[in-house]
Motif scaffolding. Structure first.
Motif, mmCIF file in Angstrom:
data_model
loop_
_atom_site.group_PDB
_atom_site.id
_atom_site.type_symbol
_atom_site.label_atom_id
_atom_site.label_comp_id
_atom_site.label_asym_id
_atom_site.label_seq_id
_atom_site.Cartn_x
_atom_site.Cartn_y
_atom_site.Cartn_z
ATOM 1 N N LEU A 1 -2.430 0.569 -4.446
ATOM 2 C CA LEU A 1 -1.786 -0.679 -4.018
ATOM 3 C C LEU A 1 -0.943 -1.222 -5.153
ATOM 4 O O LEU A 1 -1.417 -1.353 -6.290
ATOM 5 N N ILE A 2 0.325 -1.525 -4.860
ATOM 6 C CA ILE A 2 1.226 -2.138 -5.829
ATOM 7 C C ILE A 2 1.341 -3.617 -5.501
ATOM 8 O O ILE A 2 1.630 -3.990 -4.363
ATOM 9 N N ALA A 3 1.085 -4.481 -6.503
ATOM 10 C CA ALA A 3 1.108 -5.927 -6.282
ATOM 11 C C ALA A 3 1.664 -6.612 -7.519
ATOM 12 O O ALA A 3 1.586 -6.076 -8.630
ATOM 13 N N ARG B 1 11.439 9.658 -8.390
ATOM 14 C CA ARG B 1 10.020 9.496 -8.071
ATOM 15 C C ARG B 1 9.857 8.133 -7.396
ATOM 16 O O ARG B 1 9.979 7.089 -8.039
ATOM 17 N N GLY B 2 9.624 8.157 -6.096
ATOM 18 C CA GLY B 2 9.505 6.913 -5.346
ATOM 19 C C GLY B 2 8.195 6.844 -4.592
ATOM 20 O O GLY B 2 7.573 7.857 -4.280
ATOM 21 N N TYR B 3 7.790 5.616 -4.303
ATOM 22 C CA TYR B 3 6.527 5.377 -3.605
ATOM 23 C C TYR B 3 6.848 4.692 -2.281
ATOM 24 O O TYR B 3 7.332 3.561 -2.259
ATOM 25 N N ALA B 4 6.599 5.418 -1.189
ATOM 26 C CA ALA B 4 7.002 4.948 0.134
ATOM 27 C C ALA B 4 5.831 4.270 0.841
ATOM 28 O O ALA B 4 4.669 4.650 0.674
ATOM 29 N N GLY B 5 6.172 3.280 1.661
ATOM 30 C CA GLY B 5 5.157 2.591 2.444
ATOM 31 C C GLY B 5 5.748 1.382 3.146
ATOM 32 O O GLY B 5 6.956 1.123 3.074
ATOM 33 N N GLN B 6 4.895 0.638 3.816
ATOM 34 C CA GLN B 6 5.301 -0.585 4.504
ATOM 35 C C GLN B 6 4.724 -1.779 3.756
ATOM 36 O O GLN B 6 3.532 -1.816 3.449
ATOM 37 N N ILE B 7 5.576 -2.742 3.456
ATOM 38 C CA ILE B 7 5.116 -3.938 2.764
ATOM 39 C C ILE B 7 4.171 -4.695 3.690
ATOM 40 O O ILE B 7 4.541 -5.080 4.801
ATOM 41 N N ALA B 8 2.948 -4.911 3.238
ATOM 42 C CA ALA B 8 1.936 -5.551 4.072
ATOM 43 C C ALA B 8 2.111 -7.059 4.112
ATOM 44 O O ALA B 8 1.827 -7.701 5.129
ATOM 45 N N SER B 9 2.581 -7.645 3.027
ATOM 46 C CA SER B 9 2.788 -9.096 2.986
ATOM 47 C C SER B 9 3.677 -9.434 1.808
ATOM 48 O O SER B 9 3.823 -8.658 0.859
ATOM 49 N N GLY B 10 4.299 -10.608 1.878
ATOM 50 C CA GLY B 10 5.069 -11.120 0.754
ATOM 51 C C GLY B 10 6.416 -10.459 0.545
ATOM 52 O O GLY B 10 6.946 -9.765 1.422
ATOM 53 N N VAL B 11 6.943 -10.641 -0.656
ATOM 54 C CA VAL B 11 8.296 -10.206 -1.009
ATOM 55 C C VAL B 11 8.259 -9.425 -2.312
ATOM 56 O O VAL B 11 7.587 -9.818 -3.273
ATOM 57 N N PRO C 1 0.842 -1.208 0.000
ATOM 58 C CA PRO C 1 0.000 0.000 0.000
ATOM 59 C C PRO C 1 0.876 1.257 0.000
ATOM 60 O O PRO C 1 1.773 1.390 0.830
ATOM 61 N N VAL C 2 0.603 2.164 -0.904
ATOM 62 C CA VAL C 2 1.397 3.390 -1.010
ATOM 63 C C VAL C 2 0.939 4.386 0.047
ATOM 64 O O VAL C 2 -0.241 4.726 0.137
ATOM 65 N N GLN C 3 1.895 4.834 0.859
ATOM 66 C CA GLN C 3 1.597 5.828 1.892
ATOM 67 C C GLN C 3 1.936 7.248 1.447
ATOM 68 O O GLN C 3 1.261 8.201 1.817
ATOM 69 N N THR D 1 1.434 -4.496 -10.907
ATOM 70 C CA THR D 1 0.241 -3.765 -11.336
ATOM 71 C C THR D 1 -0.167 -2.815 -10.222
ATOM 72 O O THR D 1 -0.113 -3.166 -9.035
ATOM 73 N N VAL D 2 -0.580 -1.627 -10.592
ATOM 74 C CA VAL D 2 -1.040 -0.625 -9.640
ATOM 75 C C VAL D 2 -2.565 -0.641 -9.623
ATOM 76 O O VAL D 2 -3.211 -0.507 -10.662
ATOM 77 N N LEU D 3 -3.122 -0.829 -8.433
ATOM 78 C CA LEU D 3 -4.573 -0.871 -8.283
ATOM 79 C C LEU D 3 -5.051 0.359 -7.512
ATOM 80 O O LEU D 3 -4.328 0.860 -6.646
ATOM 81 N N PRO D 4 -6.223 0.925 -7.837
ATOM 82 C CA PRO D 4 -7.246 0.330 -8.697
ATOM 83 C C PRO D 4 -7.144 0.671 -10.179
ATOM 84 O O PRO D 4 -7.988 0.247 -10.967
ATOM 85 N N SER D 5 -6.124 1.432 -10.604
ATOM 86 C CA SER D 5 -6.066 1.866 -11.998
ATOM 87 C C SER D 5 -5.815 0.715 -12.969
ATOM 88 O O SER D 5 -6.259 0.742 -14.110
ATOM 89 N N GLY D 6 -5.053 -0.306 -12.525
ATOM 90 C CA GLY D 6 -4.732 -1.424 -13.394
ATOM 91 C C GLY D 6 -3.524 -1.192 -14.283
ATOM 92 O O GLY D 6 -3.176 -2.041 -15.113
#
Length: 449
Positions: free
Chosen positions: A318-320, A256-266, A240-242, A274-279
């Protein structure tokens, strides 16, 4: 200290205590803090002074966690008391939660982020209704490890059959609810038996003390290595992008960076995302952590992700990984614990906060209310009041990228908020989501759904 012990010392275990009134939760926590040398001198002196004032001969260690004036006066726990302590092997954040039925919401709050729950039982009373209720909450919140601490063994002459019968009954009940791991330990929190040091009165018990188990139980959020969650299945990455970082300085003109805490995974450099909800899609060009570029990062690390393409991304996106995306939906079915004094009703307009994203929503239905004693459902309650746990159907104004709570406690959870004043109404755990095929509607105040 060995290398493995040094690595283990960097891990953090969040755990919660629960149990019926007067089962000794606060005394157990106080004993843990005292015997692990985690109490400051002035704290202990304050407890000793308060104990003398109450006419007690020995320090009442429960006062180390019962911080509210009402708690000390009544000798009960009302609010969740958080305490931090550490040993040579691990760091801990504990939540001492109340045992009264009317404070169920407080237990949900304390256990929601816990990886282990310690459920206390009075050896004289055995498994009671509130014990089953707390086991049910632990199962509902998907707490991966549960410890049954059979307390006050000194009052039953340390008899093994008493402990064995309670452990068998609780284990069978908790296992039927789906609790994955249960460890039973006979203790006396007041005397210190099997809390930090092994008991000299229970030579028939050969298992770990409470602290030894807390120090050695597997922890999924380990910053030293990327671990798999309980069960061994890898969790897909969720980021999740903070905050969007754009220094626009001479040294970093195009950063240009997107900061946040990784919620799960690697997350890995070069991975398609993919960036959601834009797709919109791109690849991870770089990952910055603590001022250095790294090739890999994992939950719960806080990092800055740079992508190969310029994409319109802002807080709440959200980046996934493109290969394992969550389902985006506007219709969410979930279990919620109602925490506010005002009721939650069908048709109520709310805000839904999921990770870093907040959207407008409306409560479409409340199909059932849960009875925690046996997890049975009472249909069509009409509303939920404080401490109720029930199923709700929520329609959001914008698509949300939700995981099922059973798959991810972080990206499968959300809050329902009162729009007028920001009061938290309910904590939600997403079940399955319905396909968002309903036609968009607009309510009488202009909220689009």
């Amino acid at each position: 200290m060995s290398i493995s012990e040094q690595a283990a010392a960097t891990t953090l275990l969040r755990f919660a205590t629960a149990g019926s009134v007067d089962d000794g939760k606060s005394t157990l926590v106080g004993r843990l803090l005292h015997d692990s040398k985690s109490v400051l001198t002035d704290q202990l002196e304050a407890v000793e002074a308060a104990s003398i004032k109450r006419g007690q001969d020995a320090p009442d260690l429960a006062l180390l966690t019962d911080g509210l004036r009402a708690e000390r006066e009544q000798g009960i726990t009302i609010d969740v008391a958080y305490r931090y302590f550490a040993t040579a092997r691990r760091r801990f954040i504990l939540a001492d939660t109340p045992g009264h039925v009317q404070y169920t919401r407080n237990m949900v709050t304390g256990a929601s982020t816990a990886e282990l729950a310690v459920v206390l039982v009075d050896a004289r009373n055995g498994v009671v209704e509130q014990t089953r209720r707390h086991a049910a909450v632990a199962a509902l919140l998907r707490v991966p490890h549960v410890v049954l601490a059979v307390n006050k063994m000194d009052l039953v002459d340390y008899q093994e059959p008493v402990f064995a019968a309670i452990a068998e009954e609780f284990t069978a009940y908790a296992a039927s609810l789906g609790v994955p791991e249960i460890t039973a330990i006979p203790i006396s929190a007041l005397a210190g038996d099997n809390v930090v040091e092994p008991s000299a009165h229970m030579d028939w018990y050969g298992g770990p003390t409470v602290l030894e188990h807390l120090e050695t139980v597997p922890v999924s959020h380990d910053l030293t290595i990327p671990r798999l969650p309980l069960g061994g299945a890898p969790s897909p990455a969720r980021f999740p992008v903070q905050y969007v970082i754009r220094p626009q300085t001479a040294e970093y003109p195009d950063y240009r960076g997107y900061a946040g805490q990784i919620a799960s995974g690697v997350l890995r450099v070069g991975e398609a995302v993919t960036v959601l909800p834009s797709g919109r899609t791109s690849t991870i060009e770089a990952i910055d952590a603590l001022g250095h570029s790294v090739d890999i990062a994992w939950a719960p690390q806080s990092v800055t992700v740079r992508l190969a393409d310029d994409i319109d991304i802002s807080r709440g996106d959200l980046i996934a990984p493109s290969a394992s995306l969550p389902a985006a939906t506007q219709d969410v079915e979930a279990t919620v614990c109602h925490v506010a004094d005002q009721p939650l009703t069908v048709g109520q307009r709310v805000l839904l906060k999921h990770t870093t994203r907040t959207v407008k929503a409306i409560v479409k239905d409340i199909p059932s209310r849960l009875t925690l004693d046996d997890l049975s459902q009472h249909p069509t309650p009409g509303r939920l009041v404080a401490n109720d746990i029930g199923r709700v159907l929520v329609r959001t104004a914008e698509p949300l990228a939700l995981d099922a709570y059973a798959d991810s406690r972080r990206t499968g959870s959300f809050l329902l908020i009162e729009p007028a004043d920001g009061t938290t109404l309910a904590a939600g755990m997403a079940g399955h989501s319905f396909a968002a095929e309903a036609e968009p509607v607009q309510d009488d105040e202009g909220w689009d759904f």
